[in-house]
Write a protein that holds these residues in place. Structure first.
Motif, PDB file in Angstrom:
ATOM      1  N   SER A   6      45.207  46.547  37.764  1.00  0.00           N
ATOM      2  CA  SER A   6      45.435  46.445  39.208  1.00  0.00           C
ATOM      3  C   SER A   6      46.911  46.457  39.578  1.00  0.00           C
ATOM      4  O   SER A   6      47.768  45.974  38.836  1.00  0.00           O
ATOM      5  N   TYR A   8      47.436  45.085  42.617  1.00  0.00           N
ATOM      6  CA  TYR A   8      47.377  43.821  43.342  1.00  0.00           C
ATOM      7  C   TYR A   8      47.557  42.649  42.379  1.00  0.00           C
ATOM      8  O   TYR A   8      46.980  42.607  41.297  1.00  0.00           O
ATOM      9  N   ALA A  10      47.030  38.706  42.282  1.00  0.00           N
ATOM     10  CA  ALA A  10      46.306  37.666  43.007  1.00  0.00           C
ATOM     11  C   ALA A  10      46.888  36.281  42.764  1.00  0.00           C
ATOM     12  O   ALA A  10      47.554  36.029  41.758  1.00  0.00           O
ATOM     13  N   ALA A  13      42.404  35.417  41.190  1.00  0.00           N
ATOM     14  CA  ALA A  13      41.404  36.493  41.147  1.00  0.00           C
ATOM     15  C   ALA A  13      40.137  35.984  40.478  1.00  0.00           C
ATOM     16  O   ALA A  13      40.192  35.218  39.514  1.00  0.00           O
ATOM     17  N   GLU A  14      39.001  36.426  40.987  1.00  0.00           N
ATOM     18  CA  GLU A  14      37.700  35.982  40.480  1.00  0.00           C
ATOM     19  C   GLU A  14      36.643  37.028  40.822  1.00  0.00           C
ATOM     20  O   GLU A  14      36.904  38.001  41.520  1.00  0.00           O
ATOM     21  N   TRP A  27      36.744  42.793  43.509  1.00  0.00           N
ATOM     22  CA  TRP A  27      37.007  41.424  43.084  1.00  0.00           C
ATOM     23  C   TRP A  27      37.581  40.635  44.256  1.00  0.00           C
ATOM     24  O   TRP A  27      37.863  41.214  45.312  1.00  0.00           O
ATOM     25  N   ASP A  29      40.294  37.446  45.668  1.00  0.00           N
ATOM     26  CA  ASP A  29      41.417  36.533  45.462  1.00  0.00           C
ATOM     27  C   ASP A  29      41.091  35.306  46.297  1.00  0.00           C
ATOM     28  O   ASP A  29      41.250  35.319  47.522  1.00  0.00           O
ATOM     29  N   GLU A  47      42.601  46.339  50.302  1.00  0.00           N
ATOM     30  CA  GLU A  47      42.465  44.892  50.487  1.00  0.00           C
ATOM     31  C   GLU A  47      41.791  44.603  51.827  1.00  0.00           C
ATOM     32  O   GLU A  47      42.106  45.228  52.834  1.00  0.00           O
ATOM     33  N   THR A 251      39.643  39.298  35.198  1.00  0.00           N
ATOM     34  CA  THR A 251      40.467  38.750  36.276  1.00  0.00           C
ATOM     35  C   THR A 251      41.254  37.541  35.780  1.00  0.00           C
ATOM     36  O   THR A 251      40.829  36.820  34.885  1.00  0.00           O
ATOM     37  N   VAL A 264      44.456  42.190  37.240  1.00  0.00           N
ATOM     38  CA  VAL A 264      43.208  42.492  36.551  1.00  0.00           C
ATOM     39  C   VAL A 264      43.554  43.349  35.339  1.00  0.00           C
ATOM     40  O   VAL A 264      44.370  44.275  35.423  1.00  0.00           O
TER      41      VAL A 264
END
Length: 283
Positions: A6, A8, A10, A13-14, A27, A29, A47, A251, A264
Motif C-alpha cells: 500500500s 496508504y 494507516a 490498519a485492520e 481494508w 484504518d 480512501e 495489515t 499493508v
C-alpha cells in the motif's frame, strides 16, 4: 519475500478483505476513520472517510459495502462514499465498547464482535447480522477478534486477544449457530497477542501476532507449522487474495520508530486461501 503493498500508511490498519470478482483489496484504518480500497489491476488506491471508528467490512456488490462503525452497521456506496443506510447495533449504551473484527460466513451472514476499549473487563460480545436482524451469539469477551471458518464450514474460529486464546466452535451453517466452544490454541508461549486471522484451503489457520512482528500458520489441531517475520511490530490481520488466491495481504499499525509500520504487506505462498464471502442482505 515480504513486499510493501500500500501507499496508504494507516494509524491502525485492520480487516483486510479481498474480493475476487472485483480484484480489489479493502481494508480499514480504525483510528484514522478510513476505508481504503486498492485495485490490483490498475494499482489505484481510494480512501473513504467514515464518521467514526470503522473496524471491519464485508463487500455486498460492485458498488456497496457494509461496515461496522463504533456501535452500528452502515451500508456505504464505495463510489461516492455516501452512507446509504444504517442498522442499529445493541451497545449504544456501552460507551467504552466498540465493534472490532467481523466477517461474513458462506451464506452471507455478518459475524462481528465488540471489544472493551479499556480492556479492563469482559464486556465484549459476538453478534450475527442476518439480513436486518441482529442476534447476540456470545458474551463475556474482552477483545473479540480474528474470525474464520474451516473449508467444510462446520467449524468456526474466534480469537479473544488479551486472553491470548484461539477458540473453535462446532458450526451449523444452515442455522447459523455455534456450540461446543474449545480452546484450540493458547498463545501463552508465543510472542505477541493473537489478532486477526484467515484460513487456507487445507484448513490451516494464519494468525497475526500483535506486538509480535509476525504471522504464524497453525494446523487444524492447533500445532504451529511455521512463521513469517515482518519488519514491523504491530501486525494486526491477514487475508488471502490475488487471482490465484495464493497471496497474503497483511495489515499493520503505526509505530513511531518503524518507517514501514501502518502499511499493508504482501507475501506469496505455496498455499491457496479461501475466498472472502459477500454479505447477503436478503437473508
Amino acid at each position: 519475500m515480504i513486499n510493501v503493498f500500500s501507499k496508504y500508511k494507516a494509524k491502525l490498519a485492520e480487516g483486510p478483505v479481498y474480493d475476487l470478482e472485483l480484484n480489489k483489496l479493502f481494508w480499514v484504518d480504525i483510528d484514522g476513520k478510513k476505508i481504503v480500497i486498492k485495485d490490483l489491476e490498475n494499482k489505484e488506491e481510494k480512501e473513504i472517510t467514515t464518521s467514526d471508528l470503522v473496524s471491519s467490512l464485508c463487500v455486498i456488490n460492485n458498488t456497496e459495502v457494509i461496515a461496522t462503525i463504533r456501535h452500528d452497521f452502515y451500508i456505504i456506496n464505495i463510489d461516492s462514499g455516501n452512507i446509504l443506510s444504517k442498522i442499529d447495533g445493541q451497545e449504544n449504551d456501552l460507551e467504552n465498547n466498540r465493534f472490532n473484527d467481523g466477517k461474513c460466513d458462506k451464506l452471507g451472514r455478518y459475524w462481528a464482535g465488540t471489544m472493551n476499549m479499556l480492556k479492563d473487563k469482559p464486556s465484549g460480545n459476538l453478534y450475527k447480522l442476518e439480513g436486518n436482524k441482529i442476534e447476540k451469539m456470545l458474551s463475556q469477551l474482552t477483545v473479540s477478534n480474528g474470525l474464520g471458518w474451516n473449508p467444510e464450514n462446520n467449524i468456526m474460529y474466534l480469537i479473544d486477544s488479551p486472553i491470548r486464546k484461539v477458540y473453535s466452535f462446532d458450526y451449523d451453517l444452515n442455522k447459523g449457530e455455534i456450540f461446543n466452544r474449545k480452546v484450540l490454541i493458547d498463545f501463552k508461549d508465543e510472542v505477541g497477542n493473537p489478532d486477526g486471522m484467515t484460513v487456507d484451503e487445507e484448513g490451516y489457520l494464519w494468525i497475526a501476532h500483535w506486538n509480535g512482528g509476525k504471522i504464524s500458520r497453525w494446523s487444524p489441531n492447533g500445532k504451529k507449522v511455521f512463521e513469517i517475520k515482518l519488519p514491523v511490530t504491530y501486525v494486526s490481520s491477514v487475508t488471502f487474495g490475488g487471482k490465484e488466491m495464493n497471496e497474503l495481504f497483511i495489515t499493520t499499525a503505526y509505530k513511531e520508530d518503524e518507517p514501514l509500520s501502518g502499511k499493508v504487506f504482501t507475501y506469496k505462498t505455496d498455499t491457496r486461501g479461501l475466498p472472502n464471502n459477500r454479505f447477503n442482505r436478503s437473508t
